[in-house]
Each structure stands twice: as C-alpha cells, then as structure tokens.
Design an enzyme around this catalytic site. Sequence first.
Site, PDB file in Angstrom:
ATOM      1  N   HIS A  41       0.797  -1.226   0.000  1.00  0.00           N
ATOM      2  CA  HIS A  41       0.000   0.000   0.000  1.00  0.00           C
ATOM      3  C   HIS A  41       0.832   1.279   0.000  1.00  0.00           C
ATOM      4  O   HIS A  41       0.267   2.370  -0.061  1.00  0.00           O
ATOM      5  CB  HIS A  41      -0.944   0.023   1.204  1.00  0.00           C
ATOM      6  CG  HIS A  41      -2.163  -0.819   1.035  1.00  0.00           C
ATOM      7  ND1 HIS A  41      -3.280  -0.392   0.364  1.00  0.00           N
ATOM      8  CD2 HIS A  41      -2.438  -2.092   1.442  1.00  0.00           C
ATOM      9  CE1 HIS A  41      -4.197  -1.339   0.370  1.00  0.00           C
ATOM     10  NE2 HIS A  41      -3.700  -2.386   1.018  1.00  0.00           N
ATOM     11  N   LYS A  93      -8.029  13.818   5.054  1.00  0.00           N
ATOM     12  CA  LYS A  93      -7.199  12.613   5.000  1.00  0.00           C
ATOM     13  C   LYS A  93      -6.215  12.663   6.149  1.00  0.00           C
ATOM     14  O   LYS A  93      -6.096  13.686   6.824  1.00  0.00           O
ATOM     15  CB  LYS A  93      -6.465  12.506   3.667  1.00  0.00           C
ATOM     16  CG  LYS A  93      -5.674  13.759   3.283  1.00  0.00           C
ATOM     17  CD  LYS A  93      -5.022  13.599   1.912  1.00  0.00           C
ATOM     18  CE  LYS A  93      -6.017  13.782   0.796  1.00  0.00           C
ATOM     19  NZ  LYS A  93      -6.340  12.546   0.104  1.00  0.00           N
ATOM     20  N   ARG A  94      -5.525  11.571   6.356  1.00  0.00           N
ATOM     21  CA  ARG A  94      -4.513  11.524   7.413  1.00  0.00           C
ATOM     22  C   ARG A  94      -3.518  12.671   7.231  1.00  0.00           C
ATOM     23  O   ARG A  94      -3.134  13.007   6.116  1.00  0.00           O
ATOM     24  CB  ARG A  94      -3.792  10.169   7.334  1.00  0.00           C
ATOM     25  CG  ARG A  94      -2.747   9.911   8.368  1.00  0.00           C
ATOM     26  CD  ARG A  94      -2.378   8.433   8.357  1.00  0.00           C
ATOM     27  NE  ARG A  94      -2.012   7.950   7.029  1.00  0.00           N
ATOM     28  CZ  ARG A  94      -0.763   7.915   6.567  1.00  0.00           C
ATOM     29  NH1 ARG A  94       0.242   8.326   7.328  1.00  0.00           N
ATOM     30  NH2 ARG A  94      -0.500   7.453   5.366  1.00  0.00           N
ATOM     31  N   THR A 154      -8.303   7.023  -1.963  1.00  0.00           N
ATOM     32  CA  THR A 154      -9.688   6.633  -2.204  1.00  0.00           C
ATOM     33  C   THR A 154     -10.650   7.793  -1.953  1.00  0.00           C
ATOM     34  O   THR A 154     -11.760   7.784  -2.490  1.00  0.00           O
ATOM     35  CB  THR A 154     -10.106   5.428  -1.330  1.00  0.00           C
ATOM     36  OG1 THR A 154      -9.792   5.701   0.045  1.00  0.00           O
ATOM     37  CG2 THR A 154      -9.399   4.160  -1.768  1.00  0.00           C
ATOM     38  N   LYS A 175       1.306  14.211   1.995  1.00  0.00           N
ATOM     39  CA  LYS A 175      -0.016  14.543   1.484  1.00  0.00           C
ATOM     40  C   LYS A 175      -0.172  16.049   1.258  1.00  0.00           C
ATOM     41  O   LYS A 175      -1.125  16.505   0.642  1.00  0.00           O
ATOM     42  CB  LYS A 175      -1.100  14.016   2.427  1.00  0.00           C
ATOM     43  CG  LYS A 175      -1.128  12.490   2.493  1.00  0.00           C
ATOM     44  CD  LYS A 175      -2.189  11.972   3.450  1.00  0.00           C
ATOM     45  CE  LYS A 175      -2.171  10.470   3.583  1.00  0.00           C
ATOM     46  NZ  LYS A 175      -2.700   9.762   2.405  1.00  0.00           N
ATOM     47  N   LYS A 177     -14.238   9.075  -3.872  1.00  0.00           N
ATOM     48  CA  LYS A 177     -15.486   9.438  -3.187  1.00  0.00           C
ATOM     49  C   LYS A 177     -15.947  10.832  -3.601  1.00  0.00           C
ATOM     50  O   LYS A 177     -17.138  11.069  -3.840  1.00  0.00           O
ATOM     51  CB  LYS A 177     -15.286   9.358  -1.673  1.00  0.00           C
ATOM     52  CG  LYS A 177     -15.005   7.952  -1.166  1.00  0.00           C
ATOM     53  CD  LYS A 177     -14.382   7.944   0.221  1.00  0.00           C
ATOM     54  CE  LYS A 177     -13.811   6.579   0.545  1.00  0.00           C
ATOM     55  NZ  LYS A 177     -12.909   6.578   1.702  1.00  0.00           N
TER      56      LYS A 177
END
Length: 802
Positions: free
Chosen positions: A349, A535-536, A643, A541, A647
């Site tokens: 992942h 998100k985390r 993901t 990110k 969404k």
Amino acid sequence: MKLSKTQFRKDFEQSLTSEFATDVAKAGITETFAALSSVVKQYYTQIWQGDNQYKDRSQKKQTYYFSIEFLPGKMLKSNLLNLGILSTVREGLQELGIDLEKVAQVEPDMAIGNGGLGRLASCFMDSAASTGLPVNGNGIRYRYGLFKQKIIDGYQVELPDSWLNNVNPWEVRRADKAIEVTFGGETWLEETEDGRLIPRYRNQERVLAVPYDTAMVGFENTRVNNMCLWRSEVPQDLDVKFQNMEYMRQTSMLSAELYPDDSNYDGRLLRLKQEYFFVSAGLQRIIRHYKSNKIAPIAQIADYIAVHINDTHPALCVPEFMRLLLDENGLSWEQAWDITVKVMSYTNHTILSEALEKWPEEMVHTLLPRIYQIINEIDKRRTDELLPHVGAELIHKTRIVKDGQIHMANLAIIGSHSTNGVAKLHSDILKDVELHDFYQLYPERFNNKTNGIADRRWLQISNARLSKLLDEKIGKSWRHDLVKLEALKDFREDTETLKQLAAVKLENKKDLAALIKEKNGIEVNPEAIFDVQIKRLHAYKRQLLNVLHILKLYFDIKDQPDLEMVPRVFIFGAKAAPGYHYAKAIIKVINEIAVMINEDAVVKDRLKLVFMENYNVSLAEAIIPAADVGEQISLASKEASGTSNMKFMLNGALTMATLDGANIEIKEACGDENIFIFGLTKDEVYEYYKNGNYNARDIYEQNPVVHRILNAFIDGTIPNITNEGPEIFESLTAFNDEYFLLRDFNDYVRAQKDLENLYRDQRAWAQASLMNIATSGIFSSDRTIRQYAKDIWFIEEKSEEV
C-alpha cells in the site's frame, strides 16, 4: 428481504418490550437504537446462517483478508440498505414518531481503523458480500481504537476513543471458538525415530484469543460474510500463580489500542505482539474449521483457502502458516512451502520506508522463537536455491534477514504468489523502482489492482438527494452496477438536469454549513466554493501546500480590500499520529490561521477556513456530498492510490490533483477538462532525486510571493505559533523542502485560478460535475474485488439460484 411496515412495527415494539420492558412513548434514544439494532440483526441472522451452511456444504474456495485495521463506520443504515428495507424501516419509525436519522446518530463509529488502509478493507468487505464472493475479514477488536481528537488552543489532543462503552449490537462473541496464542519462552527441535524434527517449548506466555464475529451483509442478495475481530484474554485454566496484575495488563493491551506508540522499544514490541496475535489466531481458526469440515486432506488446502496480507502488518502469516503445516500437521518443508506460497497473496500500500516494517532480529527471536527459526530457514533455503542462478548482489538486496533486521515486505513478497500495487502508477513504481529487484526475480507475481470504493455507503447512504436524482434520470440499475452511471452523460447538455444537480449540491452544502456552525461556531456561505482536504495528516499529502495557497489569498485580500473573488471555504479534517510532531505542528498552524482569517473584518465572507476535529467515517459522510473540490495534492510518486479522490468524484466534486496515485486514472476517466492538474510528474521528481539539484532556498529568496508567505511563519503575522512557525519555516528552507511544496507552488496557484474561473460559469461547472459522476463507475470496489477474486484468489461468486 420482503418486509411490511406493519410487521416491522410489530417486531420493533416487541423488541423494546422484551429488551427494556418499555414502549415507544417511554423509550429513550439509546434504548430505541438498541431495540432497532436487535431487530435488524434478527432479520439478517437467518440469511447469515443459511450462507454459512451453503459455504460448508458447497466447499467452495474462500478468501480470508488479514488487515491490522478496518474502518466500517456506522452499520445500522448500511445493514438496512443492504437488506433492502431502509425505506420501509424509515417510514415505519416515522409512523411511530421516531426519526431514523436521530436514532442512527447514537451509534458510535467502530474505532478499529485509522485511514485509507482500514476504509479500503471495509469497502472490500461490503463489495465482497454484495458481489457474492466468499471473503472474510480478520483483525483485532480494539477497545479504544486510535484516539478521539480534540482541538484545544489549536493543538491536537488525544483522548481515548471508548467506542465500546455501550454494547456493540452487531458482534457475536464466540467463546467456544477461542484460540490459544503463545509468546516467548524457549524453543528447541528434537529428532524423532523417523528422522523428523519436532519443536519443544518451555516457559511460554499463553494468551487466549476470543473471536467476535460481525456479519457483512450483501446488497440485496443472500451472501453474508464474516468479519472476525480478536480480543485478548487470560486463559481460564491458567495457574493462579501466573495471573498477576502485570500479566493481566499486558494481555489486555494486545487488543486495547490501534497502533500503540512505537517511539520506544516497549511500544514496538507491543505492535509486533499484536501482529502475531491476530495472525496466529486467524490462521489457527481457518485450519481448525477446514479440518473439522473434513473438506480434504491438509495437503490440498490451497485449493480451498486463500489468505490475503493487507500491507506488511500481517506478513507473519507466511511463517505462522508454515509453522502450522509443519509442526501441527506433519507436512514436509517442501510441501508446506509450496502450499504457503499458493495460499498467500500480498498488497503493498505504500513505498514510504516507515511503513515497510522492519523488526530487530533480537526482538523477533525473543518474542517468537519458533517463528524466528522458520523465517531464518526460509531465508537460508531461498538463498541456497537462487544464489547459483542470480548472483550474490541480487540475493543480498532481497534477503529477508539482513543487517540485524527482519524485513517484513520481503517476507510477504517471497512467501506469496502475488504482489499487487493499488493504482497503475503505484504498481509501475513498485516494478520499476522500489521493488525492482524482486520484480527481476518474480516478474509473474507482480500485478496491479486499482483501489475502489463502496458506492452503497459513499453515495446511496451518504448522499440520498443525489441518489434520488440519479434514479429519476437514469433508473436504478446503477445501484447494482456503478458503471451504469455512464448513462448520465446523455444529460450533459440538459439545462434542467444541470440545475437539479446544482440544487442537490447546494442543499448538501447548507447541511454541512449547519454542521460547521454547530461544531465549530463558524458561519460559512453555502454559495462559496467548498474546497476540502480530508485525509490523514502527513507531510507527503501536503496539507501545508494548501495552507500556503490560503495565505496567498489572504494576503491578496489584505493588499486589495475591494478585491473581487469567488468566495472560498477551505475545510480540513485530519488526525496526526500521536508521535508525529511535525504533523501536529501543521494542525496547530491551520487552526491559528483559521482564527486569523475568520476574525478579520476585512476578509468578510470571501475566505473562511475550518478544521473539523475528530475526522472519521461519519464526518466524511457529511463532508463529501457537500464538497465542490477535493484536494489530492500529494507529491507525485508518494500516494499509492487514494480513495477519497474517488469518493469526491462519485459525489460530483472536481479534483485538484497532482499526477499521483489513482488521480491519473481519474483524469483518464473524466477527461482533462473536468479535473485540475498541476505539479511535478513522477519522472521529474525522480530526476531531482537522481541529480540532487533541488534548492528550495533559492525559490524562497527569488519568489517574492513565496518569501512573504514563509516569513509569515516567523515574523509574528500568524499569531500563537512561536514554536511551530519556525519549525515549518526551517523544514521548507534550511532542510530543503522534502516534498517539493515550493517547487509546485506557482503551478498550484495557477490551477486554483483555473478552478475559480470555471466556477464563475455555473453551467460549465455543473457539466464538469456531471461528467465526474458519470465516469466514476470504474472506481467501484465491486470491480476491484472481482479482479482480486479472478486474478489472485481464484474464488467464485455465489449464484442467487442456489
């Protein structure tokens, strides 16, 4: 299932009476939820039992999906939807004066996961049952989960997430199926008369693993799979002299908390212990069930069982399965290894080094002595076999045991027949760069399975307005086959449909605005662009890049008080790992900038910034349907898939994206004109790595806009970040901006301007939104799980004629 409102009301009222000795008029909201859950559970229990009997009778191959985390969210409405009775129950409750939405809010989110890894696992559980595939989950029943996030004075504060304070109505405790797992002690091998080596043990620590089963109900079919979560307990037959408080505390800790702090030796030891705990218990249960059903000789188990290793955490499945085949079932090493490789498969992942687990040899040897022996033997035999053919250098690079550490990703790859990435770019990076040495050795094992999402939760449940509109426009077939959303393309030029689509989005934004007012005390304008990054919190990110752009807009307004701009509401939701100091500093900065902007009278309603605390599945269900823009701005090559991007797309948001992860496939699906792309490509990032010629300080010195923004972190412009501001400033200048925020900044600003310009043309924006929805069908996790089933697990869907 078929159910009348009359029958439901009768069942519900009877449940209230039998469970709580009360009636509808006197029942509290918690009692109402418990009674309703009990009724729903009764409805699917018969289907569950029938499906279990079918599986045992048919002896078809099943998959067991091992994951350190799942993130199911609330299950009441999901179960009602999948049973096909959501409308019936909603209307039946309404006739009794009860609002289903208020009842559903009582249910806590199951705190057994954290981020995308756990949410993907839960989407897979939903999709497997809904497509009729026999896929069962295996994890840990955490008492506290990760943590409940509170924001106090702008700082993240971690509180226990006690989600099990009330009974979890969906689980079934199976005490009669408990498994013993052992740790530590001494292990040695004794030779028997026939020349076999048998392990002997002494002074082991014994722990009881008790399974709690939760039904995974398929969508309008007769498949109910099982998610087994293990709780650690003290064996009842343990000699009382061993039951001291410290032993009991350590035993309970095994299933107490998701991702315990691993910044010290004891924390790392606990993580390793957790991983073996649920791996051993799960595999023992599988083999016990296989043998009790007399399906076939143990040597044929690969024809009936597939085990999937979801990221590196369950990599101990490989040596533990070997142990069970060798020690408990008497197979030869060659037989056991052949079977293990056929049974096991592995999903990678991430390429981030901190997520590719490595454990000190000494730790594994002490905690898991027999497993340590087996790992070393796997490593030795593989080396002896391949060394004459491929040479020492390639063997050393791919050793499981080297430099005093055991490399879990290497173990998972070597011990399985399939290794997959989760987006085309990610899988290519694995083959070409990060795992290239393994790809040279085992090219046939590598494949791609682009992630997907379960539309039942992320559209049918969370966005009822849009679901209703889709039913009216294209019929209901999309609810069973998301690719049928393609039919929406026919309405791209239909003015009425575009207006209705925009109206749905506005109503969702009004709902979110009310939630923001309730939770944050901030009034936001629903007519503004809702720009969302949820998100985390991790540096790669690049939430910080988003922050830099927000500061630019703020300074633009301060410089030009009469500046005309499309109003923007920036919404963040994120948890930082408790030991991740830098990520927590970013959260503090976001909150302080929010105070600065939101209280500035000059800004008015043109700019708002909101950080929503304790981001979880339920909060995501409220935010995503209201989003105009989804921020997917990781540095190219770092995000395996993502993901949340899928969404947002499904719910009609436009994506602000780098060419990273599944963003590339989203771009190919929706079209260049319906997504905003910016930033370095993967090849450009690797070119910088190769040449080492990136200089963030030069950008800071030469770009006046960047210079001013970064200075705001250290010159007092942003209040109350005396410690955090300099840390962030130094990371971007003195430590050369590891994730190239400053290099991508100008292009990000350009893309954001393109976004604003498109939003000014509401018809064009609605068309782009429509095209995102219409082309999102390929990102269904139903598609993904079917690919796993066909290409990796070799399992079949259950026919509803059975």
